[in-house]
Design a protein around this motif. Sequence first.
Motif, PDB file in Angstrom:
ATOM      1  N   ARG A  74       0.845  -1.198   0.000  1.00  0.00           N
ATOM      2  CA  ARG A  74       0.000   0.000   0.000  1.00  0.00           C
ATOM      3  C   ARG A  74       0.883   1.252   0.000  1.00  0.00           C
ATOM      4  O   ARG A  74       0.546   2.267  -0.597  1.00  0.00           O
ATOM      5  N   HIS A  77       1.625   2.147  -3.396  1.00  0.00           N
ATOM      6  CA  HIS A  77       0.479   2.331  -4.296  1.00  0.00           C
ATOM      7  C   HIS A  77      -0.739   2.623  -3.428  1.00  0.00           C
ATOM      8  O   HIS A  77      -1.514   1.719  -3.104  1.00  0.00           O
ATOM      9  N   GLN A  79      -3.578   3.911  -3.829  1.00  0.00           N
ATOM     10  CA  GLN A  79      -4.934   3.685  -4.340  1.00  0.00           C
ATOM     11  C   GLN A  79      -5.201   2.182  -4.483  1.00  0.00           C
ATOM     12  O   GLN A  79      -4.373   1.464  -5.037  1.00  0.00           O
ATOM     13  N   THR A  80      -6.334   1.722  -3.976  1.00  0.00           N
ATOM     14  CA  THR A  80      -6.664   0.297  -4.046  1.00  0.00           C
ATOM     15  C   THR A  80      -6.846  -0.134  -5.496  1.00  0.00           C
ATOM     16  O   THR A  80      -7.490   0.568  -6.276  1.00  0.00           O
ATOM     17  N   SER A  81      -6.302  -1.271  -5.847  1.00  0.00           N
ATOM     18  CA  SER A  81      -6.399  -1.756  -7.230  1.00  0.00           C
ATOM     19  C   SER A  81      -7.731  -2.451  -7.485  1.00  0.00           C
ATOM     20  O   SER A  81      -8.282  -3.092  -6.593  1.00  0.00           O
ATOM     21  N   HIS A 263      -2.372  -2.850  -1.683  1.00  0.00           N
ATOM     22  CA  HIS A 263      -3.401  -2.258  -2.549  1.00  0.00           C
ATOM     23  C   HIS A 263      -4.192  -3.322  -3.301  1.00  0.00           C
ATOM     24  O   HIS A 263      -5.113  -3.002  -4.059  1.00  0.00           O
TER      25      HIS A 263
END
Length: 348
Positions: A74, A77, A79-81, A263
């Motif tokens: 996380r 990245h 933003q959650t995928s 993420h």
Amino acid sequence: MVVVMGTEAAPQDVAGVVAAVEGAGGAAFVSRGETRTIVGLVGDIARFQSLNLAALPGVVEVLRISKPYKLVSRENHPQTSTIVVGGVPIGPGTFTLVAGPCAVETPEQTLEAALMAKKAGAALLRGGAYKPRTSPYAFQGLGERGLRILADVRAETGLPVVTEVVEADDVELVASYADMLQVGTRNAQNFSLLQAIGATDKPVLLKRGLQSTLEEWLMAAEYVAQRGNLNIVLCERGIRTFENATRNTLDVSAVPMLHSLSHLPVVVDPSHAAGLRGLVVPLARAAMGAGADGVMVDVHPHPESALCDGPQALVEADLLELAAAARDFPPLLGRVLTEPPQRLPTTR
Ligand code: PEP
Ligand code: MN
């Protein structure tokens, strides 16, 4: 260290980063996600820092990640995928139901199970053609014949297919039929299998090893990501504990914990966790409450004669309950049940 490329970065910009890293004696692994490309660096961090990679064309930022897993963290990245499987999203805002037989046995059984799954609200069909069984005397799956049955049932129902691959040498074959490759608990740390899957761009459902910590699990995901495939969904399926009233112990806390560490989307398989039909729907509700991005369940038209895991397979009455929960619960947590794709997936 990871280098994050901008959305507008050209292939030669990525190649420029790779060349600089290799010129400094390091190795660079390029991962292309839905929205951006990132380059993971392995080697001497001090030398990389002296390269001033942030100034190279196309580079947005250079991050030092404190966690041992980098690409799936996380931290790297925020933003959650969302992972898209044959047109079906798994990720934030949606709740995706995956259902189907534990094992593909016959064309009729697979189609019947798929129709049951669809009626219960499933958007993806599960079913094993290669079955890693504890006993060498147990049904081992139909192999490629099972894959062909799954492809036929996908054509008939429109449901994209999730199916397990157990050996690195089979990845290409299974990927030519499947919409998503499943890695089972027994292979969760089969690193050559994970790397072979990482070399494809197929979405992967990575189950938790039955004795894996969250960190070991995320390191397994990192093996896939490092080879370039970031289309990974994590699947909690219960862990081995001292408790033996259930087949495994569902670790519900893994769901919010993984969401904070990574993420990647997280789904739950309450069937293999419980091993008992009567517990599957309550555990599925628990998964929904914990914020899972979906659940995956076993269904069978005739569990009493199933060749694999009959006692945990849901039948019509359970599926009605599951369908009601999948419709009513996720909206309480800002999610909607994912619809099956409108158009047939194109794989094979
Ligand atoms: C399965 O989902 O078919 C399976 C074998 O599960 P697990 O690897 O979690 O035991
Ligand atoms: Mn099973």
